[in-house]
Structure formats: C-alpha cells, structure tokens
Design an enzyme around this catalytic site. Structure first.
Site, mmCIF file in Angstrom:
data_model
loop_
_atom_site.group_PDB
_atom_site.id
_atom_site.type_symbol
_atom_site.label_atom_id
_atom_site.label_comp_id
_atom_site.label_asym_id
_atom_site.label_seq_id
_atom_site.Cartn_x
_atom_site.Cartn_y
_atom_site.Cartn_z
ATOM 1 N N PHE A 152 -4.846 -50.140 -9.877
ATOM 2 C CA PHE A 152 -4.065 -49.739 -8.611
ATOM 3 C C PHE A 152 -3.949 -48.360 -8.361
ATOM 4 C CE2 PHE A 152 -0.407 -48.442 -6.343
ATOM 5 C CZ PHE A 152 -0.409 -49.085 -4.972
ATOM 6 N N ASP A 237 -6.766 -41.435 -13.629
ATOM 7 C CA ASP A 237 -5.618 -41.486 -12.566
ATOM 8 C C ASP A 237 -4.329 -41.503 -13.354
ATOM 9 O OD1 ASP A 237 -3.433 -42.339 -10.892
ATOM 10 O OD2 ASP A 237 -4.787 -43.857 -9.764
ATOM 11 N N LYS A 266 3.138 -38.191 -7.597
ATOM 12 C CA LYS A 266 4.436 -39.018 -7.864
ATOM 13 C C LYS A 266 5.364 -37.713 -8.450
ATOM 14 C CE LYS A 266 3.333 -43.545 -7.916
ATOM 15 N NZ LYS A 266 3.699 -43.806 -6.398
#
Length: 411
Positions: A152, A237, A266
């Site tokens: 994801f 990531d 984030k």
C-alpha cells in the site's frame, strides 16, 4: 486504571446530524466509525457529545507525537504570524533549514519536499525513472520497477496500477505500465524479477495496510545487497513506519539497512498539516532540473516550520526510545490474548497487527464494539485490527485499552 470517558462540551451539531450531512454531501469513499471528533489532547479524542476515546490509531501514524503536541503547536502558531506560503517561485527562510536538517536525520544529502504520502511515492517513481534513463542508461520508456504483493503506497492512478487489492483497482483502469509484483519477504523472487530495465525496487520495510506484516530477518539486507549488485535504486516507503513509530527513527534501522531513497510523510506533519518528502543523495535526486517536477505547496514555510520541529524532536532519540519501551508493553499485553480470541500478533514498537478469530465478527464489528468502550482502532482485511497509538500514550492507558479489547473478545 479507572477512566472517565465523558467530558463536558458545547456541541455545534449532534453526531447523528453530522453523520447525516456527510452521508448526503461527502463522497462515499470512506466508511468511518460513527464517532464525530470535536476536540483532542495527547492520546485522547472527545466527540461532540462529550464522550472521550483513547486514540489507538493516531491518524495512521500521522499523530505520532500526540494530538496538539505543544512544541509543534507553538511552531505552527509562531509561523502563522510570519509567513505561510510563497510557492517555490522564490525562497523562504524556512525551507533551507528544513531540508538540511531532514537530510541529516536520514543520513542523506538532498530533500525533495512534497505534501502527501502518495505525492512522495509518485515523486520517487518519477525520480527513479529519470535516474534510470539518464544515469543507468535504460532506454526511454522502458524503465521497470519491482514492488511487493500486499503493498500500500497510496491511491493515485499510477500507484493502484501496482496494487493487488481489488478494492483499490476495480474500475480505475487503464493502468500505468512498468511495474512487476513479487511476494513480500521473498528475496529470490525479487532477484528473478530484476533485469536490465529495472531502475528501482519499491517496498515498505513493514507492510502497514496489509496488517503490519514484518519481513523475515535478512530480507531487507538481501534486497539492499541485490539492489547494489544490480545497480538498482532501493526505495523504502517509511510513510507509516518511519519517524519513531517502530521504536527507531526508521523501520529499516531494525535491520541496519539504508535505502537509496526514503519516502516520508504522515508524522512529518506533526498531526497538524500534510508534509511529505523524498530524501536521498544528490547523485539520485540531482537528476531533477527546474520545471521537471514541482508543487505549489511543497516545502511551504508553514510545512517547513512543522517539519523542522519534528526533525528536532526526533533528533533527541526520546520518542524512538519511548515507542520501543511502550511497544514492548503493548505487544506483551496483546500476546496474552492469543488463544482467547486472538490468533496472531505482529509488529514492532507501537505498531501492532492483530488477527482475531473470524467467528467473533469482522474487524469493523470489533472496532465498533471497541469504540463503544472508548477505544478507537482500525480494521484491515477481514478480521485484522491495527493498534498504533500516539507515542505519548502511557502504560496505564495501554493496559486500559487492552482490558477493553479483552472484554470485547469475550462478549
């Protein structure tokens, strides 16, 4: 621990009124829990009726340092009174220090500032293709990137092109070519997928949306060695896993692996606004030239002030150590529940994926029951729950949340 989960508030509208408006006027691309947040502090959220919830999701790691962290809010407040946006048409006094300090935190030379996590991943893909064409010598238009099954990395058209989640893909084609999917954790499959056209390997060091899947020991090191030997960029990531979440600055640190490019987001925005970045050395990020890539808001003064504050906070090591210690406690409590409704627990630091006996209900069902008891968590893939509380949480609060979870499993 006794917790009062009620609090006095002056609601603007009721929960049911708000939910009705969202159903009527907002696109239905989310299916949230029926909780309408009004205020938050630290690890706690209060809804419009005054009910309090212990936040065990932390905005998918965007709120690592707690809601309205005082140091971050102070930086935002100061910057709001000075300068918020210039675009990249000219400089601001915040951008240079932010890029310098973030590069140093990562042990790299250069930063490409963006806004959202998906933008960071898209940017890394573009950089890898440009590097592959100009530096490695892959013929134009033939660059390939190897990714892992269960990944994801966001929901843009290009990113869902290499997702194997039918919910993310169905109906959104035609898809972007140039990607090969291999099983996560299988270095031999990764090696078999790399050829002369391969410019990069893009992986999450720990897969978040898949259920907090930790790779086997040796896997990331093998991928690093493979990328080095084949002249392929290793892109990690760390948007969910990085910046203290797993008890180290980056999840890669658990295996002493340093990728060529980090994608970050984030928590880099301190739970206040979207801030993301691609971080690497100049021999890779240096392939970009004026006009080839950009963002009006990327690296804006307000974002840079927040990002610099986050980097400074992480530079002390306090947050990483706290996440490691509290994570040991969290995982200990969760492992006690194996056999009592829990079938498996995975993760590192304050990040846990918990598989629950499906006969007890779906993950969404269990999260609704937890919310009724004042704990907010998030499901993924059937009967798997994720726990990722802010690093400001205490051991007593973890114990209270786990007590509520145990009660839910037995009702």
């Amino acid at each position: 621990m006794t917790v009062d989960i009620t609090h006095s508030v002056d609601p603007i509208i009721s929960s049911s009124e708000h939910i009705g408006m969202v159903d009527d006027f907002a696109a239905h691309n989310y299916s949230p829990l029926p909780v309408v947040a009004a205020t938050a502090e630290g690890a706690w959220i209060t809804d419009v009726e005054g009910r309090r919830y212990l936040d065990c999701l932390a905005g998918y790691s965007a709120i690592n340092f707690g809601h309205r962290n005082r140091e971050i809010i102070a930086a935002v407040t100061d910057q709001l009174g000075r300068l918020t946006l210039t675009s990249r048409a000219f400089h601001s006094d915040r951008l240079g220090p932010f890029c310098r300090d973030l590069a140093a935190l990562c042990g790299k030379e250069m930063v490409l500032p963006m806004n959202t996590g998906a933008e960071a991943v898209e940017s890394a893909i573009k950089v890898a293709r440009k590097w592959g064409t100009e530096v490695k010598g892959v013929p134009a238009g033939q660059a390939s990137i190897v990714v892992a099954a269960g990944n994801f990395h966001g929901r843009t058209t290009t990113i869902v092109s290499f997702s194997d989640d039918p919910v993310a893909r169905t109906g959104f084609g035609p898809f972007t070519p140039g990607f090969r999917i291999v099983p996560f954790g299988d270095a031999e499959a990764m090696a078999a997928a790399i050829d002369d056209t391969t410019v990069a390997v893009l992986i999450e060091p720990i897969q978040g949306e898949a259920g907090i899947i930790v790779p086997p020991d040796g896997y990331l090191a093998a991928v690093r060695e493979l990328c080095t030997s084949t002249n392929v960029l290793m892109i990690c990531d760390e948007i969910q896993s990085g910046l203290g979440r797993t008890g180290t600055t980056f999840a890669c640190d658990h295996w002493d692996v340093v990728p060529d490019l980090y994608t970050l987001g984030k928590a880099l925005g301190g739970g206040v606004l979207p801030v993301s970045a691609v971080v690497g050395d100049s021999n890779v990020l240096g392939v970009l030239r004026p006009g080839e890539h950009g963002s009006t808001f990327g690296g804006n003064p307000l974002a840079a002030a927040v990002g610099s504050t986050v980097v400074h906070m992480l530079g002390t090591g306090y947050w990483q150590d706290r996440a490691a210690t509290l994570g040991t406690h969290l995982h200990g409590r969760l492992h006690e529940l194996i056999g009592g409704g829990v079938t498996a627990v995975r993760g590192l630091g304050l990040w846990a994926g918990v598989d629950v006996d499906p006969t007890l209900g779906t993950g969404k069902d269990l999260c609704k029951k937890l919310a009724e008891r004042g704990v907010l968590a998030k499901d993924t893939h059937g009967s798997t729950l994720r726990f990722a509380p802010p690093i400001v949480i205490t051991t007593d609060e973890i114990d209270w949340a786990m007590d509520q979870f145990a009660a839910v499993l037995h009702t």
